[in-house]
Write a protein that holds these residues in place. Structure first.
Motif, PDB file in Angstrom:
ATOM      1  N   ALA A 124       0.828  -1.197   0.000  1.00  8.65           N
ATOM      2  CA  ALA A 124       0.000   0.000   0.000  1.00  8.65           C
ATOM      3  C   ALA A 124       0.864   1.250   0.000  1.00  8.65           C
ATOM      4  O   ALA A 124       0.569   2.219  -0.694  1.00  8.65           O
ATOM      5  CB  ALA A 124      -0.908   0.000   1.232  1.00  8.65           C
TER       6      ALA A 124
ATOM      7  N   GLN B 164       0.432   4.220  -5.604  1.00 14.36           N
ATOM      8  CA  GLN B 164       0.147   5.642  -5.780  1.00 14.36           C
ATOM      9  C   GLN B 164      -0.824   6.074  -4.683  1.00 14.36           C
ATOM     10  O   GLN B 164      -1.935   5.562  -4.558  1.00 14.36           O
ATOM     11  CB  GLN B 164      -0.485   5.864  -7.163  1.00 14.36           C
ATOM     12  CG  GLN B 164      -0.774   7.317  -7.509  1.00 14.36           C
ATOM     13  CD  GLN B 164       0.505   8.136  -7.633  1.00 14.36           C
ATOM     14  OE1 GLN B 164       1.484   7.684  -8.240  1.00 14.36           O
ATOM     15  NE2 GLN B 164       0.520   9.322  -7.062  1.00 14.36           N
ATOM     16  N   ALA B 165      -0.391   7.011  -3.818  1.00 10.78           N
ATOM     17  CA  ALA B 165      -1.220   7.408  -2.675  1.00 10.78           C
ATOM     18  C   ALA B 165      -2.411   8.216  -3.136  1.00 10.78           C
ATOM     19  O   ALA B 165      -2.279   9.142  -3.940  1.00 10.78           O
ATOM     20  CB  ALA B 165      -0.382   8.204  -1.690  1.00 10.78           C
ATOM     21  N   VAL B 166      -3.590   7.832  -2.651  1.00 10.16           N
ATOM     22  CA  VAL B 166      -4.813   8.577  -2.912  1.00 10.16           C
ATOM     23  C   VAL B 166      -4.930   9.630  -1.819  1.00 10.16           C
ATOM     24  O   VAL B 166      -4.505   9.406  -0.688  1.00 10.16           O
ATOM     25  CB  VAL B 166      -6.022   7.607  -2.873  1.00 10.16           C
ATOM     26  CG1 VAL B 166      -7.338   8.379  -2.900  1.00 10.16           C
ATOM     27  CG2 VAL B 166      -5.932   6.628  -4.024  1.00 10.16           C
ATOM     28  N   ALA B 167      -5.498  10.767  -2.126  1.00  4.52           N
ATOM     29  CA  ALA B 167      -5.656  11.808  -1.103  1.00  4.52           C
ATOM     30  C   ALA B 167      -6.470  11.262   0.068  1.00  4.52           C
ATOM     31  O   ALA B 167      -7.524  10.663  -0.123  1.00  4.52           O
ATOM     32  CB  ALA B 167      -6.355  13.015  -1.712  1.00  4.52           C
ATOM     33  N   SER B 168      -5.948  11.456   1.274  1.00  4.25           N
ATOM     34  CA  SER B 168      -6.639  10.934   2.460  1.00  4.25           C
ATOM     35  C   SER B 168      -7.893  11.737   2.731  1.00  4.25           C
ATOM     36  O   SER B 168      -7.958  12.929   2.410  1.00  4.25           O
ATOM     37  CB  SER B 168      -5.741  11.059   3.687  1.00  4.25           C
ATOM     38  OG  SER B 168      -4.472  10.595   3.407  1.00  4.25           O
ATOM     39  N   VAL B 169      -8.851  11.050   3.359  1.00  8.09           N
ATOM     40  CA  VAL B 169      -9.998  11.789   3.873  1.00  8.09           C
ATOM     41  C   VAL B 169      -9.496  12.650   5.021  1.00  8.09           C
ATOM     42  O   VAL B 169      -8.444  12.398   5.601  1.00  8.09           O
ATOM     43  CB  VAL B 169     -11.112  10.843   4.375  1.00  8.09           C
ATOM     44  CG1 VAL B 169     -11.783  10.181   3.199  1.00  8.09           C
ATOM     45  CG2 VAL B 169     -10.584   9.845   5.379  1.00  8.09           C
ATOM     46  N   GLU B 170     -10.297  13.653   5.348  1.00 10.52           N
ATOM     47  CA  GLU B 170      -9.835  14.576   6.384  1.00 10.52           C
ATOM     48  C   GLU B 170      -9.942  13.925   7.766  1.00 10.52           C
ATOM     49  O   GLU B 170     -10.786  13.078   8.027  1.00 10.52           O
ATOM     50  CB  GLU B 170     -10.654  15.857   6.354  1.00 10.52           C
ATOM     51  CG  GLU B 170     -12.118  15.637   6.674  1.00 10.52           C
ATOM     52  CD  GLU B 170     -12.879  16.931   6.840  1.00 10.52           C
ATOM     53  OE1 GLU B 170     -12.252  17.936   7.204  1.00 10.52           O
ATOM     54  OE2 GLU B 170     -14.091  16.929   6.606  1.00 10.52           O
ATOM     55  N   ARG B 171      -9.030  14.392   8.612  1.00  5.73           N
ATOM     56  CA  ARG B 171      -9.052  13.934   9.990  1.00  5.73           C
ATOM     57  C   ARG B 171      -9.952  14.883  10.785  1.00  5.73           C
ATOM     58  O   ARG B 171      -9.843  16.101  10.663  1.00  5.73           O
ATOM     59  CB  ARG B 171      -7.634  13.967  10.542  1.00  5.73           C
ATOM     60  CG  ARG B 171      -7.524  13.449  11.961  1.00  5.73           C
ATOM     61  CD  ARG B 171      -6.087  13.242  12.387  1.00  5.73           C
ATOM     62  NE  ARG B 171      -6.066  12.692  13.735  1.00  5.73           N
ATOM     63  CZ  ARG B 171      -4.981  12.222  14.318  1.00  5.73           C
ATOM     64  NH1 ARG B 171      -3.820  12.232  13.679  1.00  5.73           N
ATOM     65  NH2 ARG B 171      -5.053  11.743  15.551  1.00  5.73           N
ATOM     66  N   ARG B 172     -10.843  14.331  11.574  1.00  9.13           N
ATOM     67  CA  ARG B 172     -11.751  15.177  12.348  1.00  9.13           C
ATOM     68  C   ARG B 172     -11.583  14.890  13.840  1.00  9.13           C
ATOM     69  O   ARG B 172     -12.301  14.072  14.409  1.00  9.13           O
ATOM     70  CB  ARG B 172     -13.202  14.937  11.928  1.00  9.13           C
ATOM     71  CG  ARG B 172     -13.462  15.303  10.477  1.00  9.13           C
ATOM     72  CD  ARG B 172     -14.874  14.996  10.051  1.00  9.13           C
ATOM     73  NE  ARG B 172     -14.982  15.046   8.590  1.00  9.13           N
ATOM     74  CZ  ARG B 172     -16.040  14.620   7.918  1.00  9.13           C
ATOM     75  NH1 ARG B 172     -17.077  14.117   8.549  1.00  9.13           N
ATOM     76  NH2 ARG B 172     -16.057  14.678   6.597  1.00  9.13           N
ATOM     77  N   PRO B 173     -10.624  15.542  14.467  1.00  7.84           N
ATOM     78  CA  PRO B 173     -10.382  15.279  15.888  1.00  7.84           C
ATOM     79  C   PRO B 173     -11.569  15.731  16.742  1.00  7.84           C
ATOM     80  O   PRO B 173     -12.255  16.688  16.384  1.00  7.84           O
ATOM     81  CB  PRO B 173      -9.141  16.127  16.206  1.00  7.84           C
ATOM     82  CG  PRO B 173      -8.601  16.587  14.890  1.00  7.84           C
ATOM     83  CD  PRO B 173      -9.750  16.580  13.930  1.00  7.84           C
ATOM     84  N   ALA B 174     -11.792  15.046  17.829  1.00  7.09           N
ATOM     85  CA  ALA B 174     -12.904  15.386  18.712  1.00  7.09           C
ATOM     86  C   ALA B 174     -12.680  16.760  19.329  1.00  7.09           C
ATOM     87  O   ALA B 174     -11.555  17.111  19.685  1.00  7.09           O
ATOM     88  CB  ALA B 174     -13.031  14.338  19.812  1.00  7.09           C
TER      89      ALA B 174
ATOM     90  N   PRO C 291      -3.866  16.850  17.580  1.00  9.70           N
ATOM     91  CA  PRO C 291      -3.530  15.422  17.541  1.00  9.70           C
ATOM     92  C   PRO C 291      -2.033  15.200  17.772  1.00  9.70           C
ATOM     93  O   PRO C 291      -1.213  16.051  17.434  1.00  9.70           O
ATOM     94  CB  PRO C 291      -3.916  15.013  16.122  1.00  9.70           C
ATOM     95  CG  PRO C 291      -4.944  15.997  15.705  1.00  9.70           C
ATOM     96  CD  PRO C 291      -4.580  17.281  16.376  1.00  9.70           C
TER      97      PRO C 291
ATOM     98  N   SER D 293      -2.869   6.537  18.891  1.00  5.60           N
ATOM     99  CA  SER D 293      -2.919   7.981  18.614  1.00  5.60           C
ATOM    100  C   SER D 293      -4.339   8.530  18.617  1.00  5.60           C
ATOM    101  O   SER D 293      -4.588   9.636  19.061  1.00  5.60           O
ATOM    102  CB  SER D 293      -2.291   8.272  17.254  1.00  5.60           C
ATOM    103  OG  SER D 293      -0.958   7.841  17.239  1.00  5.60           O
ATOM    104  N   HIS D 294      -5.262   7.749  18.102  1.00 11.91           N
ATOM    105  CA  HIS D 294      -6.640   8.237  17.979  1.00 11.91           C
ATOM    106  C   HIS D 294      -7.507   7.853  19.167  1.00 11.91           C
ATOM    107  O   HIS D 294      -8.642   8.273  19.252  1.00 11.91           O
ATOM    108  CB  HIS D 294      -7.281   7.683  16.693  1.00 11.91           C
ATOM    109  CG  HIS D 294      -6.681   8.255  15.450  1.00 11.91           C
ATOM    110  ND1 HIS D 294      -7.418   8.955  14.527  1.00 11.91           N
ATOM    111  CD2 HIS D 294      -5.414   8.245  14.976  1.00 11.91           C
ATOM    112  CE1 HIS D 294      -6.641   9.341  13.533  1.00 11.91           C
ATOM    113  NE2 HIS D 294      -5.409   8.914  13.777  1.00 11.91           N
TER     114      HIS D 294
ATOM    115  N   GLN E  60      -9.381   3.376  19.675  1.00 10.77           N
ATOM    116  CA  GLN E  60      -8.415   3.731  18.630  1.00 10.77           C
ATOM    117  C   GLN E  60      -9.073   3.589  17.260  1.00 10.77           C
ATOM    118  O   GLN E  60      -8.806   4.347  16.353  1.00 10.77           O
ATOM    119  CB  GLN E  60      -7.186   2.818  18.738  1.00 10.77           C
ATOM    120  CG  GLN E  60      -6.272   2.789  17.520  1.00 10.77           C
ATOM    121  CD  GLN E  60      -5.529   4.113  17.297  1.00 10.77           C
ATOM    122  OE1 GLN E  60      -5.496   4.971  18.169  1.00 10.77           O
ATOM    123  NE2 GLN E  60      -4.959   4.278  16.114  1.00 10.77           N
TER     124      GLN E  60
ATOM    125  N   CYS F  91      -9.527   4.986   1.768  1.00 20.62           N
ATOM    126  CA  CYS F  91      -9.647   6.443   1.668  1.00 20.62           C
ATOM    127  C   CYS F  91      -8.337   7.112   2.060  1.00 20.62           C
ATOM    128  O   CYS F  91      -8.317   8.197   2.653  1.00 20.62           O
ATOM    129  CB  CYS F  91     -10.768   6.972   2.567  1.00 20.62           C
ATOM    130  SG  CYS F  91     -12.359   6.237   2.226  1.00 20.62           S
TER     131      CYS F  91
END
Lengths: 195, 997, 98
Positions: free
Chosen positions: A9, A13-23, A41, A115-116, B759, B799
């Motif tokens: 992976a 070719q990296a696809v644009a990541s979805v956005e991170r939505r921190p709490a 984060p 991390s999350h 996580q 994604c």
């Protein structure tokens, strides 16, 4: 097999990541005596290892893992909190890859990325101690809980990690789904921290 | 009449600072610094309430927290109506509104007072004896009537709009009580630099110095010394002084509960201020300096308004500048009331007479009173007082009988002596000891690291109190690790001192049935009631207390307990210590629920846990259900759909196309280490060593007794790494269970557990189109059936973010569970939903999840099992590794009862009428015609309408169930009996073809 | 609220951080399958519930997360001492005879 998949992976070719939505992002609260900041984060790691592995892991991580209860070690934006005799909570605010660094150590250990899992708050100002003391039963005076002290404890009905990076700053971490509760409680307590 | 009892030049309040207030709608004026009680007295108002049982008019007895009579309602607004506030504690503010309680139609004319006339009916134990029959009437008839007729204030009927705060606090020395002794102890301890907390229930610290006009300390009047000392303490960084703060409970290891009244005294409190603040203090050492409480004299009609404690009258005069009458009588059995008489006399109040029960009272205060021209009647008793709404005379008689003389008075000041406040000492589990010489219970054996000092320790005289308290403060600090205090001990130049007094009923208490000589004012207990209790066979003070309710009111018998005890002892012909002392319990004074609850209201009552897609689900119309602390999407109704229509549609859509479901609440544990597989072998019934990396297995965990504890799918990420899932409800306890075994039974295994529940956000995509929905978003994972068969796990990206992708199914359809780091959960959900819509997918909630799994006969631990179900009972024998030699529960499974025939087994049920949906929990019988009570052979554990099957389906635990296939059983309900047929547990796609469909 | 000395954290911590875990020094038999019904009953179901000195397991669940053992007086609630999991029952108790 799983490892191989990851490697593949990475090379694809990296696809644009979805956005991170921190709490709770952007929900800071400022009062006359205390400020509560929802921290950005960070990389987080739950590290478990027997004593024999500590030296090797310390080298790999670039900081000496603390071995005394309730203490921590900090270097280059990376902090290790002693949580138990074979347990450290490590966070890196400089974007370092903790999992990759641990993987360099040959000594036996368990490194799990969390991390999350957690949300962190900074509770700072002269009213910080009173704010945290609204829900935490530990003695948080500078004598009992000096700068650099860290512990797992409770804040009201939530478990938290508590770390004191400076005399007037506490870092409070909790699990993501408890963050709304902890943040609301901190706000309520900060209101009363004028005393 | 306004303020006509305020004496100019007396007291410490500022005449110019007035505060207006109303009592029962009548407007009055007081001064800033007044209590409601002092302000009422300044206006000549003594009648403030009606008593609990007899509705007798009551006045103000005391000037402090011990007040049993002057309970009023304080009404700030519609929602802020506080009942049972002691007028002696409530500070006056401009605009205060107070109302009297327990009276109708008015305070001066109260219909309920008929109870007073009928009082022979209401003697001790009356309720117990009278309302016994018929039993059912107690709850429906008698108790409500009694509650309406007797009682105190009325609770507010709106939610409490105030907020309350809480604080844990830690100190080396905690001083309870801020009188002279407490201040001295705090000074000594504070000098060492240690953390000191000093609390006192009054608005201003100083205790008895408030009224003791004759004390001089360090060259100043006692009160002024106290204020200066407090100012010094407040200025010290290591000291926290808490006025208006009651230490209400003393718990284990010097853990003391304090409640601080933060804003009840303010006219318009800052909305950010809490009403009250609970302090939970942990102290290394505690100094108890709680002082003493004056006792009243027990004689006929001693409850008439205007009859009060002598020290209270003195406090009203010396602190508030209020005379409690113009022509006062004094009734005493000790010296302290003389000081009150002297102070009043000097202030220009006529003192009609001092009646002293002692034969030949002598001493300097007696001489001084005599020198002021006050009549002193030694060896005499006040046998009764006249007046109803206000005392107007006292009748004096030689204590051994003889001629009576009635003296007109408008107030009677009484003192039977002082009771050391050992409440908190006793709460600390310390044992009190009776000192026969001074007739007092005093701290005896200590149970905790505390020390008593001053009047509460039985020490008499200001000088001795200060010496003792200063030493106690220094000792406490030293024991808590402080350096020795420099001797800066306060020096007492002048002081007052008294002790002794009497306990029990005075001669005026009478013995007839009509005499009411009150022992406990708040609960209307008379001397006669206590005697009657003894006559009726009560021997222990604990029984006397419960029979008469003496000391059981909200004042907890602060003024009454010793009298009650002495009367009982006298009647029993025993010594006081033989009769015993009732236990002192927390709280010392009433504590509001608000203070106890603190921050834990509304959103903070309990954490509400939400998944990462909660907001999306809310925006998209989801209805939520509570699952423990979690909010989970229950179903996603479309316009016009009810729960049934919504769930039916969702169930069909998942099987026909696909559905998205948020499964994030499942517990997740990462098991890592060289011995990971070995550990899994021990904790689960299944074999794990041979599970290939990248594959998953459904695991079942037992307790040692062999019963199912939890279940979940486990994926092997590497030879030494497992991703374990648990039930939502089991997440925390399963982790604890695993840690327990790892740390204490298998500590040599090199394996570690980390909770990763939060996580990973988990999005289940189930249904024939599930792969089509996910595949375009995934990188680095071959999702073909050949590369990724059912029950496998892959790591890669979705994604653009990392994923642990499980192929697994809890619906029976082809299914996946997409794990992504939580902060990406919502965005990935949105991306999957966008893809899903192209393939006819729906979103679904927990209800559909339940129906789909029941259609397949998949169990839910905790619903289809109840802690008494083995794998075999649940039809899951296949999960138990037959060749395994050990796992938790292996021995339990071999217990005779668990191998016995006829155990309840999980089976399917089909109602004969396919449209009837059984009730979960309904009982099952074999013969509906048998007599009641019927033999119940099982119960329904899960039951749903299955749109996919076109009929109702149910699972049930039935005795010998698997041997009853095809049998007809019955479910008796209140209105009918439902016929059911026992079937297998799989209702849909019995061959399991949909898993790869 | 009690204060409990955690032998791993080496200090007293508030009870809110701990959870009781039942009687201590009941080891799971090494060969549990071979246990008789009677022995299994004793091992799993029967507890001493002594009045007086009790040996208990506690977990510092909201602290270092370690299980440990404690000697406590079930009458006064007081902890006599605590020690690490796996250590034998202490031979001598501090303050014994008090």
């Amino acid at each position: 097999m799983a490892k191989a998949a990851v490697k593949k992976a990475a090379s694809a070719q990296a696809v644009a990541s979805v956005e991170r939505r921190p709490a709770l992002a952007g929900n800071d609260v400022s009062g006359p005596n205390v400020k509560i900041t929802v921290l950005p984060p960070a990389e987080r790691l739950s590290l478990r290892a027997p004593e024999a592995s500590v030296a090797s892991l310390s080298r790999a991580l670039g900081l000496t893992l603390p071995q005394k209860p309730k203490t921590s070690a900090s270097k280059n934006g990376r902090t290790a909190l002693w949580l138990g005799p074979d347990e450290w909570f490590i966070f890196d605010e400089a974007g370092g890859d903790l999992l990759a660094d641990c993987a360099k150590a040959k000594a036996m250990h368990s490194a799990v990325g969390v991390s999350h899992r957690n949300v962190a708050f900074a509770v700072s100002g002269p009213g910080g101690e009173a704010t945290v003391s609204a829900g935490c039963p530990q003695d948080l005076s500078l004598d009992a809980f000096p700068v650099g002290a860290s512990t797992r404890t409770v804040f009201g009905k939530s478990e938290i990690l508590l770390y004191r990076p400076a005399a007037y700053t506490f870092r409070v971490e909790c699990w993501r789904s408890f963050s709304d509760y902890v943040f609301t409680f901190l706000k309520d307590a900060a209101r009363d921290a004028a005393v | 009449m306004s303020a006509s009892f305020r004496i100019s030049g007396k007291g410490r309040l500022t005449q110019a600072r007035t505060a207006r207030f109303t009592f029962d709608d009548k407007a009055y004026s007081g001064l800033a610094g007044d209590t409601l009680a002092s302000a009422l007295l300044a206006n000549g108002v003594h009648l403030v309430g009606r008593s609990f049982k007899y509705h007798r008019p009551r006045g103000i007895l005391s000037a402090g927290a011990e007040e049993p009579n002057a309970l009023v309602g304080i009404h700030r607004d519609a929602a802020r109506k506080t009942p049972n506030v002691r007028a002696t504690v409530q500070e006056l503010y401009d605009g205060l509104t107070a109302v009297s309680q327990n009276r109708w139609p008015s305070l001066s004319f109260d219909v309920g007072a008929v109870n007073d006339v009928a009082s022979p009916l209401f003697s001790a134990g009356f309720y117990y004896k009278t309302f016994m029959w018929p039993k059912a009437a107690w709850k429906s008839l008698y108790e409500p009537k009694i509650r309406a007729a007797a009682g105190l204030g009325v609770s507010p009927d709106l939610p409490d709009p105030d907020h309350y705060a809480a604080r844990f606090a830690h100190c080396e020395v905690l001083v309870l009580g801020g009188g002279a002794a407490g201040i001295a102890a705090a000074l000594a301890a504070a000098e060492t630099g240690l953390r000191v907390i000093l609390c006192d229930e009054q608005a201003e610290l100083g205790g008895a110095l408030r009224f003791e006009s004759g004390s001089t300390i360090d060259g100043r009047n006692g009160w002024d010394w106290a204020q200066a000392a407090i100012a010094r303490l407040v200025a010290m960084d290591n000291v926290r002084v808490l006025p208006r703060t009651t230490a209400f409970g003393y718990y284990a290891q010097n853990f003391v509960g304090l409640v601080e009244r933060v804003s009840d005294h303010l006219q318009s409190p800052d909305p950010d201020l809490p009403r009250e603040r609970l302090w939970q203090v942990r102290a290394k050492r505690v100094v108890i300096a709680t002082g003493a409480i004056e006792r009243h004299m027990v004689f006929a009609d001693n409850d008439r308004p205007g009859v009060m404690l002598a020290s209270a009258a003195r406090a009203y005069l010396n602190h508030y500048g209020v005379a409690v009458g113009r022509n006062v009588g004094v009734y005493t059995a000790n010296d302290s009331a003389y000081a009150a008489a002297i102070d009043l006399k000097k202030a220009g109040v006529n003192v009609a007479a001092i009646v002293d029960l002692r034969d030949n009272p002598a001493g300097s205060v007696i001489d001084e009173a005599r020198a002021l021209g006050i009549e002193i009647h030694g060896g005499r008793a006040v046998v009764r007082v006249g007046g109803k709404l206000r005392v107007n005379s006292m009748t004096v008689q030689p204590k051994n009988g003889g001629g009576e003389r009635t003296i007109p008075v408008d107030a009677v000041l009484m003192s039977a002596g002082w009771t050391p406040s050992v409440h908190l000492f006793s709460q600390s589990r310390g044992k009190v000891a009776f000192n026969d010489e001074v007739k007092r219970f005093l701290p005896g054996t200590y149970a905790q690291d505390c020390i008593s000092a001053g009047a509460c320790n039985g020490t008499d005289g200001l000088s001795a109190c200060l010496d003792e308290a200063y030493a106690a403060g220094a000792k406490a600090a030293k024991e808590a690790g402080g350096k020795a205090a420099k001797p800066a001990k306060p020096k007492v130049e002048a002081s007052e001192s008294w002790s002794r007094g009497m306990l029990g009923a005075a001669p005026g208490a009478g013995s007839g049935t009509t005499v009411k000589a009150f022992v406990d004012f708040q609960n209307d207990v008379t001397a006669k009631d206590i005697r009657q209790a003894v006559h009726e066979g009560m021997r222990s003070i604990e029984h006397v207390k419960r029979f008469t309710t003496n000391g059981m009111a909200t004042d907890q018998g602060k003024t009454s307990n010793m009298h009650g005890l002495a009367i009982a002892a006298d009647e029993l012909g025993k010594q006081i210590p033989e009769v015993g002392l009732t236990t002192f319990r927390a709280p010392y004074t009433p504590v509001t629920f608000g203070a106890i609850v603190g921050h834990a209201r509304g959103k903070l009552f309990d954490p509400t846990r939400r998944t990462t897609t909660h907001g999306w689900a809310e925006r998209n119309g989801a209805v939520f259900e509570d699952v423990g602390q979690w909010k989970r999407a229950w179903y996603f109704p479309k316009e016009g759909e009810d729960i049934h229509a919504s769930v039916n549609r969702e169930c069909v859509t998942v099987r026909k196309a696909a559905g998205l479901f948020d499964a994030s609440t499942l517990g997740k544990i990462e098991v890592v280490g060289p011995d990971a597989a070995k550990f899994m072998e021990l904790l689960y019934t299944n074999p794990w060593e041979k599970l290939e990396v990248g594959r998953c297995r459904y695991g079942v965990m037992l307790r040692e007794d062999g019963f199912i504890y939890d279940d979940g799918v486990v994926g092997r990420l590497a030879a030494d790494r497992f991703h374990v899932t648990t039930t939502t409800g089991g997440a925390a306890r399963v982790m604890n269970h695993m840690e327990d075994y790892l740390q204490t039974e298998f500590p040599d295994l090199n394996v570690w557990l980390t909770s990763i529940s939060e996580q990973w956000a988990v999005i289940a995509v189930q249904g024939p189109n599930s792969r089509k929905i996910i595949e375009p978003l995934v990188e680095g994972i071959d999702m073909s059936d050949a590369a990724m068969p059912h029950m496998s796990v892959r790591e890669g990206k979705i994604c653009g973010v990392p994923t642990r992708l499980f192929r697994m199914s809890f619906s029976g359809e082809r299914g996946f569970e997409v794990n992504v780091p939580a902060d990406y959960g919502e965005a990935v959900w949105e991306a999957l939903w966008a893809e899903g819509q192209k393939h006819g997918a729906c979103t679904y909630g927990t209800e559909t999840m339940h129906v789909l799994r029941a259609e397949k006969g998949y169990i839910i631990v905790g619903q289809d099992t109840d802690g008494t179900v083995t794998p075999n009972d649940a039809g899951l024998d296949w999960v138990v590794g037959k060749k395994k030699t050990d796992f938790v529960g292996i021995r339990g499974l071999r217990r005779p009862d668990l191998l016995a025939r006829g155990r309840k087994q999980l089976v399917g049920l089909k109602t004969k009428d396919p449209n009837t949906v059984l009730e979960e929990g309904a009982q099952i019988v074999a013969d509906p015609k048998q007599p009641i009570p019927m033999k119940m052979i099982g119960h329904v554990t899960s039951s749903y309408w299955s749109e996919n099957c076109g009929r109702s389906i149910a699972l049930a635990l039935v005795a010998g169930g698997r041997g009853r296939m095809g049998e007809t059983l019955y479910v008796p309900m209140p209105d009918r009996t439902i016929e059911v047929e026992i079937t297998g547990m799989v209702f849909f796609d019995e061959k399991g073809e949909h898993l790869n469909g | 609220m009690l204060l409990i000395h955690c032998p791993y954290c080496e200090e007293e911590r508030p009870e809110l951080e701990f959870r009781n875990a039942g009687e201590a020094h009941i080891a799971r038999p090494a060969n549990i399958v071979a246990e008789s019904d009677e022995d299994f009953e004793k091992f799993f179901f029967i507890r001493a519930n002594t009045k007086g000195l009790v040996y208990e397991r506690w977990r510092h669940v909201h602290g270092c997360a370690r299980f440990f053992n404690a000697v406590r007086d079930s009458v006064s609630d007081k902890f006599i001492m605590t020690y690490k999991a796996g250590e034998p029952k202490p031979k001598k108790l501090p303050g014994a005879g008090k």
